[in-house]
Write an enzyme that holds these catalytic residues in place. Structure first.
Site, mmCIF file in Angstrom:
data_model
loop_
_atom_site.group_PDB
_atom_site.id
_atom_site.type_symbol
_atom_site.label_atom_id
_atom_site.label_comp_id
_atom_site.label_asym_id
_atom_site.label_seq_id
_atom_site.Cartn_x
_atom_site.Cartn_y
_atom_site.Cartn_z
ATOM 1 N N ASP A 8 67.350 -22.096 24.303
ATOM 2 C CA ASP A 8 67.214 -20.661 24.516
ATOM 3 C C ASP A 8 68.623 -20.100 24.259
ATOM 4 O O ASP A 8 69.608 -20.852 24.300
ATOM 5 C CB ASP A 8 66.759 -20.401 25.957
ATOM 6 C CG ASP A 8 66.825 -18.948 26.312
ATOM 7 O OD1 ASP A 8 66.245 -18.128 25.579
ATOM 8 O OD2 ASP A 8 67.493 -18.611 27.322
ATOM 9 N N ASP A 10 70.104 -16.381 25.222
ATOM 10 C CA ASP A 10 70.663 -15.585 26.325
ATOM 11 C C ASP A 10 70.600 -16.368 27.641
ATOM 12 O O ASP A 10 69.522 -16.763 28.067
ATOM 13 C CB ASP A 10 69.854 -14.288 26.519
ATOM 14 C CG ASP A 10 69.920 -13.375 25.303
ATOM 15 O OD1 ASP A 10 70.966 -13.335 24.650
ATOM 16 O OD2 ASP A 10 68.917 -12.697 25.025
HETATM 17 C C1 BG6 Z 1 65.552 -12.702 25.928
HETATM 18 C C2 BG6 Z 1 66.190 -12.106 27.160
HETATM 19 O O1 BG6 Z 1 66.385 -13.654 25.373
HETATM 20 O O2 BG6 Z 1 65.292 -11.705 24.954
HETATM 21 C C3 BG6 Z 1 65.318 -10.973 27.674
HETATM 22 O O3 BG6 Z 1 66.321 -13.103 28.154
HETATM 23 C C4 BG6 Z 1 65.083 -9.951 26.577
HETATM 24 O O4 BG6 Z 1 65.946 -10.378 28.785
HETATM 25 C C5 BG6 Z 1 64.448 -10.639 25.378
HETATM 26 O O5 BG6 Z 1 64.231 -8.899 27.033
HETATM 27 C C6 BG6 Z 1 64.202 -9.704 24.205
HETATM 28 O O6 BG6 Z 1 65.430 -9.324 23.664
HETATM 29 P P1 BG6 Z 1 65.650 -8.266 22.507
HETATM 30 O O7 BG6 Z 1 67.051 -8.549 22.034
HETATM 31 O O8 BG6 Z 1 64.632 -8.557 21.440
HETATM 32 O O9 BG6 Z 1 65.467 -6.932 23.094
HETATM 33 MG MG MG Z 2 67.471 -16.985 28.573
#
Ligand code: BG6
Ligand code: MG
Length: 210
Positions: A8, A10
């Protein structure tokens, strides 16, 4: 036998939680909706639109168009923060761990719900560490559905039984287990009862695959 690792992004390779929090907070404040870091925690691994639904709450009266506009506004704000990202946002030990993994006969992939994955990887100079990227742009169902990880495994040509998934989100551990992967929990996901391994730092992964 572990032949692949799906990371993963984030919360595992770097922390963008604060940026997500600031962007969602400003949308929530504008709408007069209560939002704090505890609620932000529930958004880990959850797609942008699903996150918005959680913030707005059940039975909200926003139209689909209004929701799309709010999600777009959040993303624009979030991207202004991401624009400041530098390679130094990735801890040295994380980069060293990735270097060590790349030296082994192990395939690597990203499995992230984020549609900003490639932008984040480029800004932080991480792209070259991965054989494949599966992200919010190639899935129809967000974690806890296993789709993003199953696609990642497919892209690196391995069955889930030969892959580890590293996750910081409860929804991500659910997704990994639903897909038949070995689940390694870090950070917030360490409280998940179904995680196969729990680690405090990414470098502990090296012991698991040794
Ligand atoms: C995930 C995060 O990696 O991505 C979430 O943990 C986030 O918090 C999701 O909502 C979607 O991200 P993005 O960048 O497409 O808005
Ligand atoms: Mg994550």
């Amino acid at each position: 036998m572990i032949k692949g690792i799906i990371f993963d992004l984030d919360g595992v390779l770097l922390s963008t939680d604060e940026y997500h929090y600031m962007a969602w907070k400003s949308i929530a404040d504008k709408l007069g909706i209560y939002f704090d870091k505890q609620i932000n925690n529930k958004l880990r691994g959850v797609s942008r639109m699903d996150s918005l639904e959680i913030i707005l709450g059940k039975n909200n009266s926003f139209s689909v168009t209004e929701k799309e506009m709010l999600a777009e506004e959040k993303n624009e704000l979030y991207r202004t923060y991401l624009a400041e990202l530098k390679p130094s946002a990735v801890e040295k030990s994380v980069r060293e761990t990735l270097d060590k993994i790349r030296a082994l006969d192990i395939k690597t992939a990203i499995g992230s719900s984020s549609k900003n994955t490639r932008y984040i990887l480029e800004k932080t100079d991480l792209t070259h560490y991965f054989n494949a990227i599966s992200d919010g742009n190639n899935i129809t169902k967000s974690k806890p559905d296993p789709e993003v990880f199953l696609k990642a495994a497919e892209y690196i040509g391995l069955p889930p039984s030969e892959c580890i998934v590293v996750e910081d989100a409860h929804a991500g551990i659910d997704a990994a287990k639903a897909g038949g992967f070995t689940a390694v929990a870090i950070g917030d996901a360490r409280t998940h009862s179904q995680a196969d391994y729990k680690i405090n730092e990414l470098k502990e992964l090296l012991k698991i695959i040794a």
